[in-house]
Design an enzyme around this catalytic site. Structure first.
Site, PDB file in Angstrom:
ATOM      1  CD  GLU A   1     -14.924  18.700 -52.084  1.00  0.00           C
ATOM      2  OE1 GLU A   1     -14.434  19.537 -52.884  1.00  0.00           O
ATOM      3  OE2 GLU A   1     -14.238  18.050 -51.285  1.00  0.00           O
TER       4      GLU A   1
ATOM      5  CD  GLU B   1     -11.427  16.413 -54.855  1.00  0.00           C
ATOM      6  OE1 GLU B   1     -12.361  16.819 -55.552  1.00  0.00           O
ATOM      7  OE2 GLU B   1     -10.410  17.085 -54.633  1.00  0.00           O
TER       8      GLU B   1
END
Length: 584
Positions: free
Chosen positions: A234, A158
């Site tokens: 995710e 991320e």
């Protein structure tokens, strides 16, 4: 050997379209003797892949160390995945977030303030390359094109939420390839145009992280990843908890509906989490977006498999959804059974302030050091300084990270909390012995405060002048403190810490246990030497999970380090986990 590749629209396994149905399972949050059980339960839910992060700071607690033993045996974990007939995704970071201490980055890396954090900076990159080399020595032989289970390796984590340093991402990708990784490389970001653009490179396959609105978010992802398979790597099917807040849950039906929408769109998925596990010891992270919030010990995450590895309603709901698209195994795990509820009496107190020399070795420092100035870095330390003067004054610290309990001549006078931005306290007398017990409650794992120092930062002042001449007693929490009690010492009624207590716990057979800390204050516990983690009366978590492999038939030893006030020195156990304020 098998071949895994990224096609125009799909992942391709030996040239045929393949949908990844993955579940996150962090080996470092699960007792290693339970890995096979959790992997098998993922398979029986209909998953075909296991995903894991790799925590740099756990493997390398000090420079020059790289531990791959016991609960950090990544090689064994990958072999167990293969033996179960499943595939694997490895996400080595170096930053992992994961609500893990410092986001997985080792604190020793930032002793030199010039070292960069998650950017193209020579000292930081040199350490990262050394770390990744060690990880890939394990991972490379397990790649699918060498007969192993590993399908994908992720670059960073991320990154678009943190920075946009393309040279940094390129350096990570190049080192990954130079280390022998041949499987496809991915990145993950939240599906906003800004993050997807900043957090990846051409040549790396972009995936997304989200928990709802699958169609809209996949459309945004497709705009930034025009070809190849869509993947939510995710899929947030639950959430984590902070001390002092509520226990997060998501209705199983709502999460299942979101998973159904994701699979109906043809996307691959990684459930975050399939099984969360536990932040054993002092491994939890923290958030700080203006208010410091340490994360609880349990990483149950309201996942399909709960903290003790038992299926939840979400497990069965997800299995039903997966069965609409793929064949699932015929059998499911049995439901949870009530855990044994033994009891014991905590006794044999060893009070830290009565005999601190029994707990470790004092170090003298003219200037008050931060924890990061000490080797090894502690997560708990006692500070001592002689105060002399004509009038009482106000003790002021630069910054408290994260909790400091202040004693004067052995008497407690107050606690300073980072959460409340406390950093000053009035001393009751002009002269005496000042003692300060300082606790690191977990390093920030997300955002710009990653890599910050712990302990008392910026020194101390009294009457506006620097307070110098400090004795420092670092306390090792990786093992049971070595201080031994006087024989036969008993405890009656409430107990004030800091104090070490012990209890004998008798059980008929090895089994999972749930230690009920509802009548205790704040501290840590060990069971037969295994670090269960932190407890705190403020909740929401009330029980500590004791894994079955550390429980033996017959007599067991529970050790508790109470830092606050314990209302009842009894060791009780609950038949099930109690993770929310409303649970009883």
């Amino acid at each position: 050997m098998p071949e895994f590749a990224i096609g125009d629209t799909d992942f391709l396994l030996d040239g045929r379209p393949f949908r990844i149905l993955s579940g996150a399972l962090h080996y470092f949050r699960v007792h290693p003797d339970l890995w096979a059980d959790r992997i098998d339960k993922a398979r029986r839910m209909g998953l075909n892949t296991i995903e894991t992060y790799v925590p740099w700071n756990a493997h390398a607690p000090e420079p020059g160390v790289f531990d791959l033993t016991g609960g950090l045996d990544l090689d064994r974990f990958l072999r167990l995945i293969a033996e179960a007939g499943m595939y694997a995704i490895v996400r080595p970071g170096p930053y992992i977030c994961a609500e893990w201490d410092n986001g997985g980055l080792p604190a020793w890396l930032f002793r030199d303030p010039a070292v960069g954090v998650r950017r193209f900076e020579p000292r930081y990159l040199a350490a990262v390359r050394e770390y990744l080399t060690r990880v890939y020595e394990v991972v490379v032989p397990h790649q699918i094109d060498r007969g192993g289970p590993v399908l994908l390796v992720q670059i960073e984590n991320e990154y678009g939420a943190f920075g946009d340093d393309k040279r940094y991402l390129k350096a990570l990708a190049e080192h990954t390839r130079a280390s022998g990784v041949t499987v496809p490389l991915t990145t993950v970001d939240q599906p906003t145009p800004e993050m997807l653009e900043a957090g990846s490179l051409d040549g790396l396959h972009r995936t997304a992280s989200f928990g709802s609105g699958a169609r809209e978010r996949l459309a945004i992802l497709r705009a930034h990843q025009p070809t190849g398979p869509l993947m939510c790597s995710e899929f947030w099917n639950g959430w984590f908890d902070n001390w002092g807040a509520h226990h997060h849950t998501t209705p199983a039906a709502d999460s299942a509906a979101e998973l159904d929408a994701l699979l109906a769109a043809g996307a691959s998925v990684n459930l975050y989490m399939f099984h969360g596990g536990t932040n054993f010891g002092c491994t939890n992270g923290a958030n700080d977006k203006g208010v410091y919030q340490p994360i609880v010990t349990s990483y149950d995450y309201d996942a399909p498999l709960d903290e003790a590895g038992d299926p939840t309603p979400k497990y069965h709901a997800f299995r039903d959804v997966i069965a609409r698209y793929h064949k699932v195994p015929d059998t499911v795990p049995p439901p949870a059974r009530p855990a044994p509820t033994p009891h014991g009496v905590l006794r044999d107190p060893v009070r830290l302030l009565d005999a601190p020399d029994l707990w470790g070795t004092w170090e003298f420092h003219e200037e008050l050091p931060a924890f990061d100035d000490l080797t090894p870095m502690p997560q708990l330390a006692l500070l001592r300084c002689a105060v002399e003067g004509d009038t009482p004054g106000v003790l002021t610290f630069g910054e408290v990270r994260d909790r400091a309990t202040v004693f004067f001549d052995g008497d407690p006078i107050g606690t300073l909390s980072r959460e409340h931005h406390d950093r000053a306290i009035a001393l009751p007398r002009a002269a005496g012995e000042l003692l300060v017990l300082v606790e690191d409650q977990g390093r920030v794992d997300y955002g710009p405060r990653i890599g910050e120092a712990k302990g008392i930062v910026g020194g101390a002042e009294l009457h506006g002048e620097p307070l110098t001449g400090w004795d420092v007693l670092p306390l090792d929490l990786t093992e049971v403190p070595s201080a031994r009690p006087s024989p036969g010492a008993a405890v009656a009624g409430p107990v004030a810490g800091p104090v070490l207590l012990r209890a004998g716990i008798d059980v008929d057979a090895s089994a999972d246990l749930f230690l009920d800390t509802g009548e205790w204050g704040k501290g840590l516990a060990w069971f037969n030497g295994f670090p269960l983690g932190r407890y705190w009366r403020r909740g929401p978590q009330r029980t500590l999970y004791v894994p079955r492999p550390v429980v033996r038939a017959g007599r067991n030893e529970l050790v508790v380090l109470e830092l606050g006030t314990m209302l009842d020195p009894a060791a009780r156990f609950a038949p099930r986990p109690l993770l929310g304020h409303t649970e009883a």
